[in-house]
Scaffold this active site. Structure first.
Site, PDB file in Angstrom:
ATOM      1  N   CYS A   9       0.663  -1.017  -0.083  1.00 41.81           N
ATOM      2  CA  CYS A   9      -0.026  -0.233  -0.062  1.00 41.81           C
ATOM      3  C   CYS A   9       0.850   1.626   0.407  1.00 41.81           C
ATOM      4  O   CYS A   9       1.837   1.684   0.980  1.00 41.81           O
ATOM      5  CB  CYS A   9      -0.590  -0.048   1.431  1.00 41.81           C
ATOM      6  SG  CYS A   9      -1.655   1.605   1.442  1.00 41.81           S
ATOM      7  N   ASP A  19      -1.537  -2.736 -14.653  1.00 40.24           N
ATOM      8  CA  ASP A  19      -1.967  -2.162 -16.169  1.00 40.24           C
ATOM      9  C   ASP A  19      -2.442  -3.682 -16.721  1.00 40.24           C
ATOM     10  O   ASP A  19      -2.091  -3.633 -18.108  1.00 40.24           O
ATOM     11  CB  ASP A  19      -0.434  -2.211 -17.137  1.00 40.24           C
ATOM     12  CG  ASP A  19      -0.086  -0.555 -16.230  1.00 40.24           C
ATOM     13  OD1 ASP A  19      -1.412   0.165 -15.364  1.00 40.24           O
ATOM     14  OD2 ASP A  19       0.666   0.254 -16.388  1.00 40.24           O
ATOM     15  N   ARG A  60      -7.616  -2.601 -11.028  1.00 39.32           N
ATOM     16  CA  ARG A  60      -8.493  -0.706 -11.599  1.00 39.32           C
ATOM     17  C   ARG A  60      -8.851  -1.176 -13.130  1.00 39.32           C
ATOM     18  O   ARG A  60      -9.613  -0.549 -13.674  1.00 39.32           O
ATOM     19  CB  ARG A  60      -7.494  -0.081 -11.992  1.00 39.32           C
ATOM     20  CG  ARG A  60      -6.701   0.985 -10.229  1.00 39.32           C
ATOM     21  CD  ARG A  60      -6.385   1.950 -11.356  1.00 39.32           C
ATOM     22  NE  ARG A  60      -5.159   1.800 -11.859  1.00 39.32           N
ATOM     23  CZ  ARG A  60      -4.200   2.390 -12.675  1.00 39.32           C
ATOM     24  NH1 ARG A  60      -4.729   3.511 -12.301  1.00 39.32           N
ATOM     25  NH2 ARG A  60      -2.785   1.903 -13.234  1.00 39.32           N
TER      26      ARG A  60
END
Length: 326
Positions: free
Chosen positions: A105, A210, A233
């Site tokens: 994190c 990615d 994401r």
């Protein structure tokens, strides 16, 4: 050790990355409906809160899961080995199949306190935490980054983690300093795989960063021989990211997932109170690529209840149907 579920997974396996305020039981079930990954992680759960007599109540919702989500892995963070030891025993009793340790994190108020990616700068403490987390008998995995400041840190840091005899290592291919501001360093995958093979051939290697969908993940796995793919994401751009046979999805399907999200939020809110405002981050996932999407998102962001959101959707879809009949 209890049964190591990691050894039973297909190769490559796919994981939905743990994301704060995102990968709760509600969203995990939506993703399952769209296209299920092989493994789910919880959102971040703090060891100090779990071990505190009062704090346990504040993290209870983060650890809620249902049997149909198995194998379920608890993603936990902190910096005190004794708390990881205590929590690992409790998580085993709760029925989790594994424990994943957050050592990646990048958020400042976590990392600068020596937690999350801050543990990259505290390798001995990181090792103590890993060993303490084995007390509950569950397979222990780690999610981390290439380094804290510089990419060149990756070899010494990852070698140290591989030496701890863990079940799986998930690597976000960026440093803490890079956050998500640069492209993930796919160019290092081959060298990392070679290091794993030399140091810990029995530790599975999962790559993150990615990777938008299953197809891209398969290409990376076939090229480099890695064991697992983690998508984070990418799920915000495509809730069907894990589907095995990709196809175009209609706006009706996306709005259907939004309705499911609302229903599940309502269902689990009865067990654990959830703030309606926490839903707002999800609207952009489902409302896209259709006429009037921007206006609908704006209106949804101003709703205050499930009923209001449903009413907006009813009106919007009625207009969609009317236009399609013209």
């Amino acid at each position: 050790m209890k049964e190591n579920f990691w050894s039973t997974l297909p190769r490559p396996f796919f994981i939905l990355a743990p994301m704060e305020d995102v990968t709760n039981i509600v969203f995990r079930h939506v993703v399952s409906e769209a296209a299920r990954p092989d493994v789910f992680f919880t959102e971040f759960t703090n060891t100090e809160s779990y071990c505190h007599p009062e704090g346990i109540h504040s993290v209870r919702g983060r650890l809620t899961f249902s049997d149909d989500e198995q194998p379920m892995v608890a993603h936990i963070w902190g910096d005190k080995p004794e708390q990881f030891r205590e929590m690992s025993i409790g998580l085993a009793d709760m029925g989790f199949k594994g424990i994943d340790l957050n050592m990646g994190c990048p958020v400042a108020n976590v990392a600068k306190k020596g937690k999350g990616s801050g543990l990259i700068l505290r390798p001995e403490t990181a090792a103590e935490i890993i060993q303490a987390s084995k007390a509950g008998g569950l397979p222990v995995s780690v999610k981390t980054r290439l380094g804290y400041y510089d990419i060149d840190e990756w070899r010494d840091w990852l070698k140290h983690v591989f030496e701890q005899d863990i079940a799986n290592l998930s690597i976000h291919l960026r440093t803490r300093k890079e956050m998500s501001k640069v492209d993930a360093h796919w160019e290092l995958i081959e060298a990392i795989k070679t290091l794993r093979d030399e140091i810990a051939p029995n530790t599975l290697l999962t790559i993150n960063g990615d990777i938008p969908d299953r197809q891209t993940g398969l290409e990376l796995a076939n090229k480099y021989g890695i064991d697992g793919i983690m998508i984070g994401r990418g799920i915000f751009h495509n809730p069907f990211a894990f589907e095995k046979e990709p196809r175009e999805h209609s706006s009706k399907e996306l709005l259907g997932l939004l309705r499911l999200h609302l229903s599940l939020f309502e269902k689990y809110d009865k067990d654990e109170a959830r703030h309606f405002k926490s839903l707002r981050r999800f609207f952009k996932i489902y409302v896209r690529g259709i006429r009037g999407a921007s206006e609908l998102r704006h209106q949804l962001m101003n709703t205050q209840s499930i009923a209001e959101a449903r009413e907006l959707l009813d009106t919007f879809e009625a207009r969609m149907d009317a236009r399609s009949e013209v």
